[in-house]
Design a protein around this motif. Structure first.
Motif, PDB file in Angstrom:
ATOM      1  N   ALA A  33      -2.101   5.139  -0.889  1.00 26.83           N
ATOM      2  CA  ALA A  33      -0.972   4.673  -0.099  1.00 26.83           C
ATOM      3  C   ALA A  33      -1.219   3.222   0.299  1.00 26.83           C
ATOM      4  CB  ALA A  33      -0.804   5.552   1.140  1.00 26.83           C
ATOM      5  N   ASP A  34      -0.185   2.566   0.795  1.00 27.35           N
ATOM      6  CA  ASP A  34      -0.353   1.186   1.249  1.00 27.35           C
ATOM      7  C   ASP A  34      -1.414   1.123   2.345  1.00 27.35           C
ATOM      8  OD1 ASP A  34       1.524   0.220  -0.482  1.00 27.35           O
ATOM      9  OD2 ASP A  34       3.159   0.192   0.984  1.00 27.35           O
ATOM     10  N   GLY A  35      -2.310   0.110   2.237  1.00 27.82           N
ATOM     11  CA  GLY A  35      -3.371  -0.059   3.217  1.00 27.82           C
ATOM     12  C   GLY A  35      -4.642   0.690   2.887  1.00 27.82           C
ATOM     13  N   GLN A  36      -4.618   1.462   1.797  1.00 28.12           N
ATOM     14  CA  GLN A  36      -5.808   2.234   1.433  1.00 28.12           C
ATOM     15  C   GLN A  36      -6.599   1.566   0.311  1.00 28.12           C
ATOM     16  OE1 GLN A  36      -4.285   6.206   0.528  1.00 28.12           O
ATOM     17  NE2 GLN A  36      -4.843   6.890   2.596  1.00 28.12           N
ATOM     18  N   VAL A  37      -7.877   1.928   0.249  1.00 25.08           N
ATOM     19  CA  VAL A  37      -8.793   1.400  -0.757  1.00 25.08           C
ATOM     20  C   VAL A  37      -9.547   2.577  -1.373  1.00 25.08           C
ATOM     21  CG1 VAL A  37     -10.902   0.038  -1.078  1.00 25.08           C
ATOM     22  CG2 VAL A  37      -9.071  -0.848   0.369  1.00 25.08           C
ATOM     23  N   LEU A  38      -9.722   2.556  -2.685  1.00 25.03           N
ATOM     24  CA  LEU A  38     -10.552   3.546  -3.373  1.00 25.03           C
ATOM     25  C   LEU A  38     -11.923   2.918  -3.629  1.00 25.03           C
ATOM     26  CD1 LEU A  38     -10.850   6.313  -4.841  1.00 25.03           C
ATOM     27  CD2 LEU A  38     -10.148   5.119  -6.942  1.00 25.03           C
ATOM     28  N   VAL A  39     -12.961   3.558  -3.113  1.00 28.26           N
ATOM     29  CA  VAL A  39     -14.327   3.052  -3.252  1.00 28.26           C
ATOM     30  C   VAL A  39     -15.112   3.961  -4.189  1.00 28.26           C
ATOM     31  CG1 VAL A  39     -16.465   2.445  -2.057  1.00 28.26           C
ATOM     32  CG2 VAL A  39     -14.258   2.086  -0.920  1.00 28.26           C
ATOM     33  N   ARG A  40     -15.767   3.358  -5.183  1.00 27.06           N
ATOM     34  CA  ARG A  40     -16.710   4.068  -6.048  1.00 27.06           C
ATOM     35  C   ARG A  40     -18.086   3.891  -5.443  1.00 27.06           C
ATOM     36  NH1 ARG A  40     -19.715   7.171  -8.671  1.00 27.06           N
ATOM     37  NH2 ARG A  40     -19.852   7.167 -10.949  1.00 27.06           N
ATOM     38  N   HIS A  41     -18.679   4.980  -4.975  1.00 30.62           N
ATOM     39  CA  HIS A  41     -19.967   4.892  -4.295  1.00 30.62           C
ATOM     40  C   HIS A  41     -21.096   4.675  -5.292  1.00 30.62           C
ATOM     41  CE1 HIS A  41     -17.949   7.695  -1.136  1.00 30.62           C
ATOM     42  NE2 HIS A  41     -17.597   6.439  -0.974  1.00 30.62           N
ATOM     43  N   HIS A  42     -21.982   3.753  -4.971  1.00 30.89           N
ATOM     44  CA  HIS A  42     -23.195   3.542  -5.760  1.00 30.89           C
ATOM     45  C   HIS A  42     -24.382   4.296  -5.175  1.00 30.89           C
ATOM     46  CE1 HIS A  42     -21.858  -0.405  -7.960  1.00 30.89           C
ATOM     47  NE2 HIS A  42     -20.880   0.473  -7.848  1.00 30.89           N
ATOM     48  N   PHE A  43     -24.477   4.301  -3.836  1.00 32.29           N
ATOM     49  CA  PHE A  43     -25.588   4.991  -3.159  1.00 32.29           C
ATOM     50  C   PHE A  43     -25.061   5.740  -1.946  1.00 32.29           C
ATOM     51  CE2 PHE A  43     -27.793   1.483  -5.286  1.00 32.29           C
ATOM     52  CZ  PHE A  43     -28.911   2.110  -5.810  1.00 32.29           C
ATOM     53  N   LEU A  44     -25.658   6.905  -1.702  1.00 31.08           N
ATOM     54  CA  LEU A  44     -25.434   7.699  -0.502  1.00 31.08           C
ATOM     55  C   LEU A  44     -26.701   7.676   0.337  1.00 31.08           C
ATOM     56  CD1 LEU A  44     -24.175  10.024   1.295  1.00 31.08           C
ATOM     57  CD2 LEU A  44     -25.085  11.614  -0.430  1.00 31.08           C
ATOM     58  N   SER A  45     -26.536   7.506   1.637  1.00 32.09           N
ATOM     59  CA  SER A  45     -27.659   7.538   2.574  1.00 32.09           C
ATOM     60  C   SER A  45     -27.865   8.961   3.078  1.00 32.09           C
ATOM     61  CB  SER A  45     -27.370   6.612   3.759  1.00 32.09           C
ATOM     62  OG  SER A  45     -28.363   6.743   4.751  1.00 32.09           O
ATOM     63  N   LEU A  46     -29.134   9.409   3.085  1.00 36.41           N
ATOM     64  CA  LEU A  46     -29.485  10.679   3.720  1.00 36.41           C
ATOM     65  C   LEU A  46     -30.316  10.370   4.963  1.00 36.41           C
ATOM     66  CD1 LEU A  46     -30.397  12.833   0.591  1.00 36.41           C
ATOM     67  CD2 LEU A  46     -28.223  12.719   1.825  1.00 36.41           C
ATOM     68  N   THR A  74     -22.403   5.248   2.952  1.00 39.64           N
ATOM     69  CA  THR A  74     -22.357   4.930   1.525  1.00 39.64           C
ATOM     70  C   THR A  74     -22.200   3.427   1.321  1.00 39.64           C
ATOM     71  OG1 THR A  74     -19.965   5.382   1.598  1.00 39.64           O
ATOM     72  CG2 THR A  74     -21.373   7.135   0.743  1.00 39.64           C
ATOM     73  N   VAL A  75     -22.699   2.950   0.183  1.00 40.50           N
ATOM     74  CA  VAL A  75     -22.367   1.610  -0.286  1.00 40.50           C
ATOM     75  C   VAL A  75     -21.812   1.736  -1.695  1.00 40.50           C
ATOM     76  CG1 VAL A  75     -24.009   0.276   1.094  1.00 40.50           C
ATOM     77  CG2 VAL A  75     -24.757   1.255  -1.070  1.00 40.50           C
ATOM     78  N   GLY A  76     -20.915   0.823  -2.028  1.00 39.39           N
ATOM     79  CA  GLY A  76     -20.315   0.895  -3.355  1.00 39.39           C
ATOM     80  C   GLY A  76     -19.431  -0.289  -3.635  1.00 39.39           C
ATOM     81  N   GLU A  77     -18.470  -0.052  -4.506  1.00 39.47           N
ATOM     82  CA  GLU A  77     -17.616  -1.119  -5.010  1.00 39.47           C
ATOM     83  C   GLU A  77     -16.166  -0.670  -4.931  1.00 39.47           C
ATOM     84  OE1 GLU A  77     -17.105  -3.405  -9.323  1.00 39.47           O
ATOM     85  OE2 GLU A  77     -18.990  -2.431  -8.786  1.00 39.47           O
ATOM     86  N   VAL A  78     -15.307  -1.587  -4.530  1.00 38.55           N
ATOM     87  CA  VAL A  78     -13.875  -1.285  -4.501  1.00 38.55           C
ATOM     88  C   VAL A  78     -13.383  -1.109  -5.945  1.00 38.55           C
ATOM     89  CG1 VAL A  78     -11.586  -2.165  -3.918  1.00 38.55           C
ATOM     90  CG2 VAL A  78     -13.507  -2.495  -2.325  1.00 38.55           C
ATOM     91  N   ALA A  79     -12.832   0.078  -6.236  1.00 37.92           N
ATOM     92  CA  ALA A  79     -12.299   0.360  -7.572  1.00 37.92           C
ATOM     93  C   ALA A  79     -10.815   0.034  -7.660  1.00 37.92           C
ATOM     94  CB  ALA A  79     -12.539   1.830  -7.925  1.00 37.92           C
ATOM     95  N   GLU A  80     -10.111   0.245  -6.550  1.00 37.69           N
ATOM     96  CA  GLU A  80      -8.666  -0.026  -6.500  1.00 37.69           C
ATOM     97  C   GLU A  80      -8.303  -0.324  -5.058  1.00 37.69           C
ATOM     98  OE1 GLU A  80      -4.406   2.284  -7.276  1.00 37.69           O
ATOM     99  OE2 GLU A  80      -6.283   3.226  -7.941  1.00 37.69           O
ATOM    100  N   SER A  81      -7.368  -1.220  -4.836  1.00 40.79           N
ATOM    101  CA  SER A  81      -7.042  -1.598  -3.466  1.00 40.79           C
ATOM    102  C   SER A  81      -5.540  -1.787  -3.277  1.00 40.79           C
ATOM    103  CB  SER A  81      -7.751  -2.899  -3.089  1.00 40.79           C
ATOM    104  OG  SER A  81      -7.362  -3.324  -1.791  1.00 40.79           O
ATOM    105  N   LYS A  82      -5.055  -1.257  -2.168  1.00 39.00           N
ATOM    106  CA  LYS A  82      -3.700  -1.556  -1.695  1.00 39.00           C
ATOM    107  C   LYS A  82      -3.787  -2.144  -0.278  1.00 39.00           C
ATOM    108  CE  LYS A  82      -0.881   1.443  -4.575  1.00 39.00           C
ATOM    109  NZ  LYS A  82       0.253   2.393  -4.604  1.00 39.00           N
ATOM    110  N   HIS A  83      -4.860  -2.915  -0.075  1.00 40.75           N
ATOM    111  CA  HIS A  83      -5.048  -3.619   1.197  1.00 40.75           C
ATOM    112  C   HIS A  83      -5.375  -5.072   0.876  1.00 40.75           C
ATOM    113  CE1 HIS A  83      -6.638  -4.906   5.067  1.00 40.75           C
ATOM    114  NE2 HIS A  83      -6.113  -3.819   5.608  1.00 40.75           N
ATOM    115  N   PRO A  84      -4.725  -6.036   1.555  1.00 40.48           N
ATOM    116  CA  PRO A  84      -4.894  -7.444   1.170  1.00 40.48           C
ATOM    117  C   PRO A  84      -6.302  -8.003   1.384  1.00 40.48           C
ATOM    118  CG  PRO A  84      -3.585  -7.234   3.202  1.00 40.48           C
ATOM    119  CD  PRO A  84      -3.712  -5.859   2.623  1.00 40.48           C
ATOM    120  N   ARG A  85      -7.094  -7.395   2.252  1.00 38.83           N
ATOM    121  CA  ARG A  85      -8.436  -7.937   2.523  1.00 38.83           C
ATOM    122  C   ARG A  85      -9.488  -7.480   1.512  1.00 38.83           C
ATOM    123  NH1 ARG A  85     -11.190  -6.455   6.567  1.00 38.83           N
ATOM    124  NH2 ARG A  85      -9.860  -4.899   7.554  1.00 38.83           N
ATOM    125  N   PHE A  86      -9.138  -6.526   0.666  1.00 42.63           N
ATOM    126  CA  PHE A  86     -10.121  -5.988  -0.279  1.00 42.63           C
ATOM    127  C   PHE A  86      -9.593  -6.084  -1.707  1.00 42.63           C
ATOM    128  CE2 PHE A  86     -11.085  -4.011   3.754  1.00 42.63           C
ATOM    129  CZ  PHE A  86     -12.467  -4.108   3.813  1.00 42.63           C
TER     130      PHE A  86
END
Length: 338
Positions: A33-46, A74-86
């Motif tokens: 949806a507008d304002g959302q970002v899809l993040v592909r996680h590279h690492f998960l913290s335990l 988590t850390v990762g990379e933005v895969a898709e964005s519907k937010h202007p800052r990302f």
């Protein structure tokens, strides 16, 4: 849209946590949806705090709901964005949970933060230059508040919090002493993390034996203690605390299975007029920029060289987490997801 593998909390532990408390599922990632970002996680913290969240009991945070994705940084990379800052390709840190992708409402304050990987590896934003590092910073700077020449001690000294604590303490001219489990961890604490000394608690059968070892490496007593463990270790440290010492209570991993942990000699708190303060680092967001700036500089200049234990793939997360609770990890425990 890509398939997302997730780990849910399926049922609550009865005593010790087991792999049967978790469930691996696959779902399709939803359209944004507008304002959302899809993040592909590279690492998960335990992290140890997750064990407490698995219980259905009163604590400083709500229990992990059953049937939902386990909480986690988590850390990762933005895969898709519907937010202007990302933009796609941005490296980000957030609380994506135990899954390969997350959909984030990027307009929410603090939900997602861009990070610079020029001098700091992406994974370190889950450890030394992330929540654990800021935790060490807050406990040392705001609660223990040492002056140069003070003796400070930290339990779980080679973990993500303890290793950052050592570097921060040395930067302030303190004598830094660690407590860790096993000769390899103690050697790493002294030779690579810069601790002045490190005690292997596994060589001591009771608090009095451990306290004697502390006396040998802390001849002037202990001015500040950062608590990650509880139990026998806390009892031993209390025997060596100086008058008007400060104790920052961050974790009690010895009691995460729900059993009470009695304190052997609480009168020492009164006798030595100790300040004992528990804290939750997420309640002190105002210090994060200052803390992260110092931590990033320590990593970037090589004064803090954090070690990582990395499990491979989301399916490995439960076993890696249970190993963390038993001290099987060396340094920060991560799960590599890509």
């Amino acid at each position: 849209m890509p398939t997302n593998h997730q780990i849910l909390l399926d049922n609550r532990p009865q005593g010790e946590a087991t792999v049967t408390n978790f469930k691996l599922v696959s779902v399709q990632t939803p359209a944004l949806a507008d304002g959302q970002v899809l993040v592909r996680h590279h690492f998960l913290s335990l992290d140890p705090y997750m064990r407490g969240r698995m219980n259905d009991s009163k604590s400083y945070a709500a229990s992990q709901p059953l049937g939902e994705v386990m909480i986690g940084g988590t850390v990762g990379e933005v895969a898709e964005s519907k937010h202007p800052r990302f933009q796609p390709g941005d490296k980000v840190v957030g609380m994506g949970g135990w899954q390969e992708y997350s959909v984030v409402d990027a307009g929410q304050p603090g939900a997602l933060r861009k990070v610079d990987t020029t001098h700091v590896p992406l994974s370190h934003y889950l450890g030394a230059v992330g929540m654990p590092g800021v935790t060490a910073w807050y406990g040392l700077v705001k609660i223990i508040n040492p002056k140069a020449g003070d003796t400070v001690v930290v339990s779980a000294a080679t973990g993500a919090v303890g290793s950052a604590f050592g570097a921060l303490a040395k930067a302030r001219g303190c004598r830094a002493v660690g407590i860790a489990g096993g000769p390899d961890k103690c050697k790493y604490a002294v030779e690579e993390l810069g601790f002045d000394a490190c005690i292997d608690y596994k060589q001591h059968k009771d608090a009095y034996s451990l306290a004697k070892a502390l006396k040998d490496v802390c001849p002037k007593g202990i001015d500040g203690y950062f608590e990650n463990v509880g139990g026998m270790v806390l009892d031993a440290v209390l025997l060596r605390m100086n008058a008007f010492g400060r104790i920052a209570v961050c974790g009690m991993i010895a009691g995460y299975d729900g059993q009470p942990m009695p304190l052997a000699n609480p009168a020492l708190i009164l006798v030595n007029r100790l300040k004992v303060e528990g804290f939750i680092v997420s309640e002190h967001m105002e210090v994060w920029p200052e803390a992260l700036a110092e931590l990033g500089t320590l990593v970037g200049t090589g004064k803090l060289r954090p070690r990582e234990t990395v499990a491979q793939g989301i399916a490995s997360a439960p076993e890696a987490f249970l190993g963390l609770l038993k001290g099987k990890n060396f340094g920060k425990q991560l799960v590599k997801l890509i």
